[in-house]
Design an enzyme around this catalytic site. Structure first.
Site, PDB file in Angstrom:
ATOM      1  N   GLU A 169       0.884  -1.180   0.039  1.00 51.34           N
ATOM      2  CA  GLU A 169       0.023   0.140   0.222  1.00 51.34           C
ATOM      3  C   GLU A 169       0.946   1.272   0.035  1.00 51.34           C
ATOM      4  OE1 GLU A 169      -3.987   1.919   2.554  1.00 51.34           O
ATOM      5  OE2 GLU A 169      -2.763   0.103   3.314  1.00 51.34           O
TER       6      GLU A 169
ATOM      7  N   ASN B 174     -12.646  -1.467  -0.794  1.00 51.67           N
ATOM      8  CA  ASN B 174     -11.763  -2.002   0.241  1.00 51.67           C
ATOM      9  C   ASN B 174     -12.425  -1.374   1.845  1.00 51.67           C
ATOM     10  OD1 ASN B 174      -9.245  -2.797   1.729  1.00 51.67           O
ATOM     11  ND2 ASN B 174      -9.364  -0.741   2.292  1.00 51.67           N
ATOM     12  N   GLU B 175     -12.685  -2.210   2.882  1.00 49.96           N
ATOM     13  CA  GLU B 175     -13.109  -1.922   3.855  1.00 49.96           C
ATOM     14  C   GLU B 175     -14.279  -0.813   3.691  1.00 49.96           C
ATOM     15  OE1 GLU B 175     -10.087  -1.172   6.864  1.00 49.96           O
ATOM     16  OE2 GLU B 175      -9.091  -3.065   6.533  1.00 49.96           O
TER      17      GLU B 175
ATOM     18  N   TYR C 183      -6.304  -8.068  11.657  1.00 45.57           N
ATOM     19  CA  TYR C 183      -5.168  -7.707  12.455  1.00 45.57           C
ATOM     20  C   TYR C 183      -5.194  -8.127  14.227  1.00 45.57           C
ATOM     21  CZ  TYR C 183      -4.373  -4.990   8.377  1.00 45.57           C
ATOM     22  OH  TYR C 183      -3.879  -4.470   7.019  1.00 45.57           O
TER      23      TYR C 183
ATOM     24  N   GLU D 105      -5.965  -9.039   3.841  1.00 48.09           N
ATOM     25  CA  GLU D 105      -5.165  -8.309   4.800  1.00 48.09           C
ATOM     26  C   GLU D 105      -5.189  -9.242   5.971  1.00 48.09           C
ATOM     27  OE1 GLU D 105      -5.805  -4.129   5.486  1.00 48.09           O
ATOM     28  OE2 GLU D 105      -6.500  -3.773   3.615  1.00 48.09           O
TER      29      GLU D 105
ATOM     30  N   GLN E  78       2.394  -5.827   5.718  1.00 43.91           N
ATOM     31  CA  GLN E  78       2.442  -5.457   4.585  1.00 43.91           C
ATOM     32  C   GLN E  78       3.837  -6.209   3.947  1.00 43.91           C
ATOM     33  OE1 GLN E  78       1.489  -1.600   3.106  1.00 43.91           O
ATOM     34  NE2 GLN E  78      -0.595  -1.746   4.154  1.00 43.91           N
TER      35      GLN E  78
END
Length: 503
Positions: free
Chosen positions: A26, A178-179, A257, A307, A354
């Site tokens: 990203e 995304n999200e 996460y 992710e 990432q």
């Protein structure tokens, strides 16, 4: 008493898609600028601005797929800003992140579509693009697909050729936002269903008429099960004369996460708490599959965990989301892979967050050097599973219970895959002491052809620096063969072991 692992060779799950070992880059901190791209900085070898020491390290992993440009960045990124002569590209806001370690929310657009495609070419990786649903339009997304994939005589195809790519890029994977429940617009699941239908319709149209590549669309899911169910329910209201609502996607994504304590300063209970929280990745997949089984039971939509990884409190926007990468983090990644292998029949891709310098990165850089992290070593060890058939693997081991967590921590985690006449077995000892482990296969004639161990001589809070990166590379480990397909190995504390078994 030790732990026992039984690999059930006659109980296949499914092929392990190589894309489970995918990556994510990203426009954030030093992931792109300083990590993958240095422009005219001649302190490191480059290929038209692309940093080759980073590329060389990543190429050794045989990276299958790379997701770009975000992340939250994707839903405020307008792809035409990043094509054409670099000196003519505009500097735009970065609404969500800063570049480098300075708190400057600006995007120079030196690295755009063509540069990203060159990185994918150098890595022989499949590109995965996230289209801007939050602040973009269906037409903008469709134009990007046409620019990338059409081999014809339109203005956009000709512009791609003028930018140096006469042949189409043949981008297969397209994320529709995304999200979008969060930074991508704070949409309700019903609102996202409306937007997804619009975007998917136009992307499908371009795919059907202008692209020889079979495009696969990824919808945005959530780790909250109710959101997925409401989205799928609202999507079912789609009226179409050609296909059903669930034919608009091939995949649905989830993000996870996790953290517990500091990146390097943690106690034993925080060590286990992080491992317990890493098990939520498998639970997120199960919840998404359950939602699909209710609303789209006839579909073959698979899950993409695009992710995932450790996000320590030290990683903040003001430092480019940089954190130290320890053995603890790497051991958690090994367990996540075991959980994904167990779900190989429903998971089509996973992308760690990432690739370079940011969060649970695989490569770190400074101005003159690039080096591998402990998590890099786990990827390198585990990618031997890619393309094999996941086998049902039963682990009999003690578990460490963590207060107020939905999952405990089995002290040994393992998975196995069949590759012709070989079985590849990986196992991690999450205990803080050595563990005697017995591995058994169904074939009595099985014998160990190769073995390796990671982190046998390192503490769980050790982290990678350019002067110690070699300390995390694999070493040798002794395996006792007892006959009848039974092997014994004394696994060091907090380590990861791989066995190649001829069976």
């Amino acid at each position: 008493m030790g732990s026992e692992i039984h690999v059930q060779q006659h109980e296949p799950i499914a092929e392990i898609d190589p894309n489970l070992y995918g990556h994510f880059a990203e426009h954030l901190g030093r992931c792109i600028y300083g990590g993958l791209w240095v422009g005219e900085d001649d302190r490191v070898p480059t290929d038209d601005g692309i940093r080759m020491d980073t590329i060389d390290l990543l190429a050794n992993l045989e990276m299958p797929v790379l997701r770009w440009p975000g992340g939250c960045f994707a839903d405020d990124y307008h792809w035409e800003d990043g094509i054409g002569p670099r000196e003519e590209r505009p500097t735009r806001r970065n609404a969500f992140w800063t570049q480098g370690r300075a708190d400057i929310p600006e995007e120079p657009n030196e690295f755009g579509t063509e540069e990203f495609m060159r990185v994918c070419d150098l890595l022989d990786a499949e590109p995965y693009l996230a289209a801007n649903l939050g602040s973009g339009s269906p037409g903008e997304a469709a134009d990007w697909l046409e620019y990338c994939n059409y081999d014809g005589d339109t203005e956009l195809a000709n512009r791609r050729a003028e930018n140096g790519s006469e042949e189409p890029h043949d981008v297969k994977f397209w994320g529709v936002g995304n999200e979008n429940w969060g930074c991508g617009g704070r949409l309700s699941p019903e609102q996202y269903a409306e937007e997804f239908r619009r975007f998917a319709t136009y992307l499908r149209s371009v795919d059907g008429l202008l692209s020889e590549q079979d495009v696969e669309l990824v919808s945005v899911g959530h780790i909250h099960d109710d959101w997925n169910r409401k989205f799928l329910d609202a999507l079912s209201e789609c009226a179409s004369f050609t296909e059903g609502p669930y034919d608009l996607m091939e995949h649905m994504s989830v993000h996870r996460y996790y953290e517990a304590g500091s990146d390097t300063d943690f106690d034993d209970e925080e060590y286990f708490r992080l491992l317990a929280r890493s098990r939520k990745v498998g639970g997120d997949v199960d919840n998404a599959v359950d939602a699909l089984s209710v609303y789209a039971p006839e579909s073959d939509i698979s899950i993409v965990v695009d992710e995932w990884g450790v996000w320590h409190p030290e990683a903040t926007n003001t430092n480019g989301l940089e954190q130290e990468n320890t053995v603890r983090d790497a051991i958690s990644a090994a367990g996540v892979f075991d959980d994904l292998h167990e779900r190989a029949d429903v998971v089509a891709m996973a992308n760690i967050a990432q690739t370079v310098n940011v969060l649970q990165c695989l490569v770190q850089t400074d101005e003159e050097d690039a080096w591998a992290t402990p998590t890099y070593q786990v990827f390198d060890l585990y990618e031997n599973h890619a393309g094999g058939t996941a086998l049902d693997t039963v682990v009999d081991t003690d578990a460490h219970e963590v207060e107020d967590e939905p999952y405990d921590v089995p002290l040994v985690s393992a998975s196995a895959s069949a590759h012709g006449d070989e079985v590849y077995v990986t196992l991690s000892n999450r205990a803080l002491d050595s563990e005697d482990v017995t591995v058994s296969l169904d074939e009595a004639s099985a014998s160990v052809a190769d073995s390796a161990v990671l982190f046998a001589d390192t503490e769980v809070d050790e982290y990678s620096r350019k002067d110690n990166a070699d300390a995390f590379t694999p070493g040798e480990i002794d395996v006792d063969e007892n006959g009848d397909g039974i092997f014994e190995v004394s696994v060091p504390a907090s380590s990861v072991v791989a066995l190649t078994v001829e069976a």
